[in-house]
Design an enzyme around this catalytic site. Sequence first.
Site, PDB file in Angstrom:
ATOM      1  N   GLY A 207      -5.167   2.620  -2.648  1.00  0.00           N
ATOM      2  CA  GLY A 207      -4.620   3.864  -3.066  1.00  0.00           C
ATOM      3  C   GLY A 207      -4.707   4.269  -4.509  1.00  0.00           C
ATOM      4  O   GLY A 207      -5.459   3.616  -4.999  1.00  0.00           O
ATOM      5  N   ASN A 208      -3.755   5.063  -4.967  1.00  0.00           N
ATOM      6  CA  ASN A 208      -3.882   5.466  -6.337  1.00  0.00           C
ATOM      7  C   ASN A 208      -2.511   5.828  -6.689  1.00  0.00           C
ATOM      8  O   ASN A 208      -1.578   5.956  -6.014  1.00  0.00           O
ATOM      9  CB  ASN A 208      -4.728   6.635  -6.421  1.00  0.00           C
ATOM     10  N   TYR A 209      -2.325   6.104  -7.996  1.00  0.00           N
ATOM     11  CA  TYR A 209      -1.074   6.355  -8.400  1.00  0.00           C
ATOM     12  C   TYR A 209      -0.235   7.868  -8.312  1.00  0.00           C
ATOM     13  O   TYR A 209       0.561   8.110  -8.963  1.00  0.00           O
ATOM     14  CB  TYR A 209      -1.023   6.227 -10.262  1.00  0.00           C
ATOM     15  N   SER A 210      -1.104   8.667  -7.725  1.00  0.00           N
ATOM     16  CA  SER A 210      -0.560  10.113  -7.625  1.00  0.00           C
ATOM     17  C   SER A 210       0.925   9.881  -6.945  1.00  0.00           C
ATOM     18  O   SER A 210       1.036   9.333  -5.760  1.00  0.00           O
ATOM     19  CB  SER A 210      -1.745  10.832  -6.794  1.00  0.00           C
ATOM     20  N   ALA A 276      -4.969  13.725  -4.558  1.00  0.00           N
ATOM     21  CA  ALA A 276      -5.754  12.809  -5.206  1.00  0.00           C
ATOM     22  C   ALA A 276      -6.345  11.663  -3.850  1.00  0.00           C
ATOM     23  O   ALA A 276      -5.825  10.645  -3.570  1.00  0.00           O
ATOM     24  CB  ALA A 276      -5.025  11.915  -6.320  1.00  0.00           C
TER      25      ALA A 276
END
Length: 401
Positions: A207-210, A276
Amino acid sequence: MKGKHIVLGITGGIAAYKAAALVRLFVKAGAEVQVIMTPNAREFITPVTLSTLSGKPVITEFFTANTGEWHSHVDLGLWADAFVVAPATASTIAKMANGVADNMLVTSYLSTRAQVFVAPAMDFDMMQHPTTTRNIATLRADGCRIIEPAEGELASHLVGKGRMEEPENIFREIDDFFNLTAGMKGTKLLITAGPTYEKIDPVRFIGNYSSGKMGYAIANEAAARGADVVLVSGPVGDSLQVHPGVKLVKVESAVQMLEAAAEAFQAADIAILSAAVADYRPAREYDRKIKREKDGIESLELVKNPDIAATLGASKHPGQILVGFALETDHELDNAAEKLRRKNLDMIVLNSLRDKGAGFGVTTNKVSLIYADGRERTDFPLKTKTEVAADILDAIATMKP
Ligand code: C5P
């Protein structure tokens, strides 16, 4: 403004006398005004003045003392097309920010679905106090529009920021809002927001930090302007609020997001892709937890995810407007311009990770808007994500597909 229903909340500050002029402006423009005063406001201006100007009895209490008639805050909240608090004292701002519904004004505020405008008026030091700053930030995050106080001489004879904005300017801001809403009413918008999670096994993902904050702010602002909004959201925390006019479609992976977005795009006039999206997903998804000892996996094979923006861009038909985001760490302008072309976008919102306060997780953003129609790019200063959302929608309103 003609025929609009305005609830005007008046609180106990010296600037309350200016509320009379504001009522006049609304009434002259053909709006219906219902005044709600806090008990303290009556010390500053009489209900008789305001009920005469508005042509409606002023409401202060939950009940009329002699008849026992109950004033429904719910009905009032729903009746409103705009809910205006002018002047708004530090105390009422604090109550609104924290849901302290101990008077008719704050109770009605909590019941309204209309756009709320808050025009603070207080002494310079009270305005600068961290408590007030924090409460105003909360109101902004909750979707209120703050009509900034002006600089000048205050009731205390101190000079500084804290004077309530002049009634003419408050009126203009609300009138502009109604004009904007008229422009967006019935427009179909697709918005993507948040990260995507790409499953590795039942307990792990890429995943990512969005945080989704930017996309949710756009969705809420567009819905407040009367648009029909479909918000396709990746996994975000529960704290993000959605306006009742937003249809929320929750997805997890990029493939699911593409499916939901492609479907909504068919009927959309405008799509704003702020998600994102993970560029890659694991080639294989394990249906049981991977065990270090047993499985001994040292690397993950990845496959490319579909590019949702490019896919929609390729199927875009005349009349549709497609807007993307670019979050860059280097060569920002060149990279953003290249994406604009490659994905067949009409506009790209560039935010640089180099700018303090811009990007993932935070509540502020600093963006540049780059257009495909050849016009000059616009650079904005650091603003709240709600304000940035308004700037983006204002810019889209000026675009011809
Ligand atoms: O290529 P990049 O990820 O930087 O492009 C960002 C823009 O493209 C954003 O608008 C994002 O929502 C969109 N995008 C997408 N699908 C992807 C990757 C990016 O829709 N797989």
